[in-house]
Scaffold this active site. Structure first.
Site, PDB file in Angstrom:
ATOM      1  CE  LYS A  16      -2.603  -0.842   3.680  1.00 38.53           C
ATOM      2  NZ  LYS A  16      -2.033  -2.120   4.149  1.00 38.53           N
ATOM      3  NE  ARG A  91      -5.009  -1.113  10.042  1.00 36.27           N
ATOM      4  CZ  ARG A  91      -3.985  -0.437   9.543  1.00 36.27           C
ATOM      5  NH1 ARG A  91      -4.133   0.787   9.116  1.00 36.27           N
ATOM      6  NH2 ARG A  91      -2.809  -1.008   9.458  1.00 36.27           N
ATOM      7  NE  ARG A 130       6.876  -2.260   6.210  1.00 35.93           N
ATOM      8  CZ  ARG A 130       5.577  -1.951   6.251  1.00 35.93           C
ATOM      9  NH1 ARG A 130       4.915  -1.709   5.144  1.00 35.93           N
ATOM     10  NH2 ARG A 130       4.945  -1.908   7.405  1.00 35.93           N
ATOM     11  NE  ARG A 163       5.471   0.236  10.395  1.00 31.25           N
ATOM     12  CZ  ARG A 163       4.303   0.233   9.748  1.00 31.25           C
ATOM     13  NH1 ARG A 163       4.200   0.819   8.567  1.00 31.25           N
ATOM     14  NH2 ARG A 163       3.251  -0.360  10.264  1.00 31.25           N
ATOM     15  NE  ARG A 174       1.333  -4.368  11.344  1.00 26.67           N
ATOM     16  CZ  ARG A 174       2.340  -4.043  10.531  1.00 26.67           C
ATOM     17  NH1 ARG A 174       3.550  -4.508  10.755  1.00 26.67           N
ATOM     18  NH2 ARG A 174       2.132  -3.247   9.522  1.00 26.67           N
TER      19      ARG A 174
HETATM   20  P1  AMP Z   1      -0.090   1.057   9.202  1.00 26.15           P
HETATM   21  O1  AMP Z   1       1.105   1.904   8.992  1.00 26.15           O
HETATM   22  O2  AMP Z   1      -1.268   1.474   8.369  1.00 26.15           O
HETATM   23  O3  AMP Z   1       0.203  -0.433   9.079  1.00 26.15           O
HETATM   24  O4  AMP Z   1      -0.555   1.289  10.724  1.00 26.15           O
HETATM   25  C1  AMP Z   1       0.288   0.950  11.808  1.00 26.15           C
HETATM   26  C2  AMP Z   1      -0.526   0.773  13.073  1.00 26.15           C
HETATM   27  O5  AMP Z   1      -1.217   1.998  13.372  1.00 26.15           O
HETATM   28  C3  AMP Z   1      -1.621  -0.301  13.004  1.00 26.15           C
HETATM   29  O6  AMP Z   1      -1.129  -1.600  13.267  1.00 26.15           O
HETATM   30  C4  AMP Z   1      -2.576   0.203  14.072  1.00 26.15           C
HETATM   31  O7  AMP Z   1      -2.093  -0.085  15.381  1.00 26.15           O
HETATM   32  C5  AMP Z   1      -2.523   1.713  13.890  1.00 26.15           C
HETATM   33  N1  AMP Z   1      -3.513   2.186  12.884  1.00 26.15           N
HETATM   34  C6  AMP Z   1      -3.271   2.789  11.689  1.00 26.15           C
HETATM   35  N2  AMP Z   1      -4.415   3.065  11.047  1.00 26.15           N
HETATM   36  C7  AMP Z   1      -5.410   2.631  11.854  1.00 26.15           C
HETATM   37  C8  AMP Z   1      -6.834   2.596  11.742  1.00 26.15           C
HETATM   38  N3  AMP Z   1      -7.456   3.073  10.651  1.00 26.15           N
HETATM   39  N4  AMP Z   1      -7.538   2.060  12.771  1.00 26.15           N
HETATM   40  C9  AMP Z   1      -6.938   1.592  13.880  1.00 26.15           C
HETATM   41  N5  AMP Z   1      -5.607   1.557  14.046  1.00 26.15           N
HETATM   42  C10 AMP Z   1      -4.840   2.072  13.037  1.00 26.15           C
END
Ligand code: AMP
Length: 220
Positions: A16, A91, A130, A163, A174
């Protein structure tokens, strides 16, 4: 399509972030990544960041009320008038419903949901290898996309890091959270007839070609 009100959906590791960079560059719309916004809050140790960090480190979702608030505020910014690309939001079904309601208030709607698909073992390999630039967030990979110099960003010479939530145990969690809470959104957006399914296992260039086909030309 007069507006590009876009959602990029797919499991963690489906590409993404990489595709988002290409889409926003070509279509001239802002990239709204709730993950990036939350990571910046964690880095700046804001109240929201301190609260979000415990969920993020465990690979759990931050509460809906927090992320919905972030997105509602962001959609007030004038740069979203022509459209936007949501990456990592929504999400959950309540987040999708809140987004629909917020857009409806603005006389707008989601125009396309791009779903990137990839199988789970590939996602684990992609995520655990990554590395991200601390300064410009450009993504690299220890197997699939090596930087020219180890640990250094090709784009801006920033430092590359892994990360906290890209360790294997957290990655598996996740992916489970994705299956249980986020995958049902594909059906939700199918009902609205706005889904384009894209094969995320291909080379990034080929995946992007499929995305362009689904979106049509930028100026349309
Ligand atoms: P990402 O970079 O999109 O993988 O987001 C990293 C982390 O941020 C996720 O594993 C969640 O803990 C939190 N997070 C990001 N976007 C959301 C969302 N829309 N709803 C809930 N938690 C989120």
């Amino acid at each position: 399509m007069s507006q590009f009100n876009l959602i990029l959906l797919g499991p963690p590791g489906a590409g993404k972030g990489t595709q988002a960079g290409r889409i926003v560059a070509e279509y001239g719309i802002p990239h709204i990544s709730t993950g990036d916004i939350l990571r910046s809050a964690v880095k700046n140790q804001t109240q929201m960041g301190l609260e979000a960090k415990k969920y993020m480190d465990a690979g759990e979702l931050v509460p809906d009320s927090v992320v919905i608030g972030i997105v509602k505020d962001r959609l007030q910014e004038p740069d979203t008038a022509k459209g936007f690309l949501m990456d990592g939001f929504p999400r959950t079904i309540p987040q999708a419903q809140a987004l629909d309601a917020g857009l409806d208030d603005l006389g707008r709607a989601v125009t396309k949901t791009l779903v990137l698909l990839a199988d789970e073992e590939l996602l684990v390999a992609r995520l655990t290898g990554r590395r991200i630039c601390r300064s410009c967030q450009a993504p690299f990979h220890v197997l699939f996309n090596l930087p020219k110099a180890e640990g250094v960003c090709d784009v801006c010479d920033g430092e590359l890091y892994q990360r906290d939530d890209d360790t294997e145990a957290t990655v598996r969690n996740r992916l489970e959270v994705y299956r249980n809470q986020t995958e049902p959104l594909i059906g939700y957006y199918d009902e609205a007839g706005v889904v384009a399914r894209i094969d995320g296992t291909q080379a990034p260039e080929k995946t992007y070609e499929d995305i362009r086909m689904a979106l049509g030309p930028a100026g349309a």
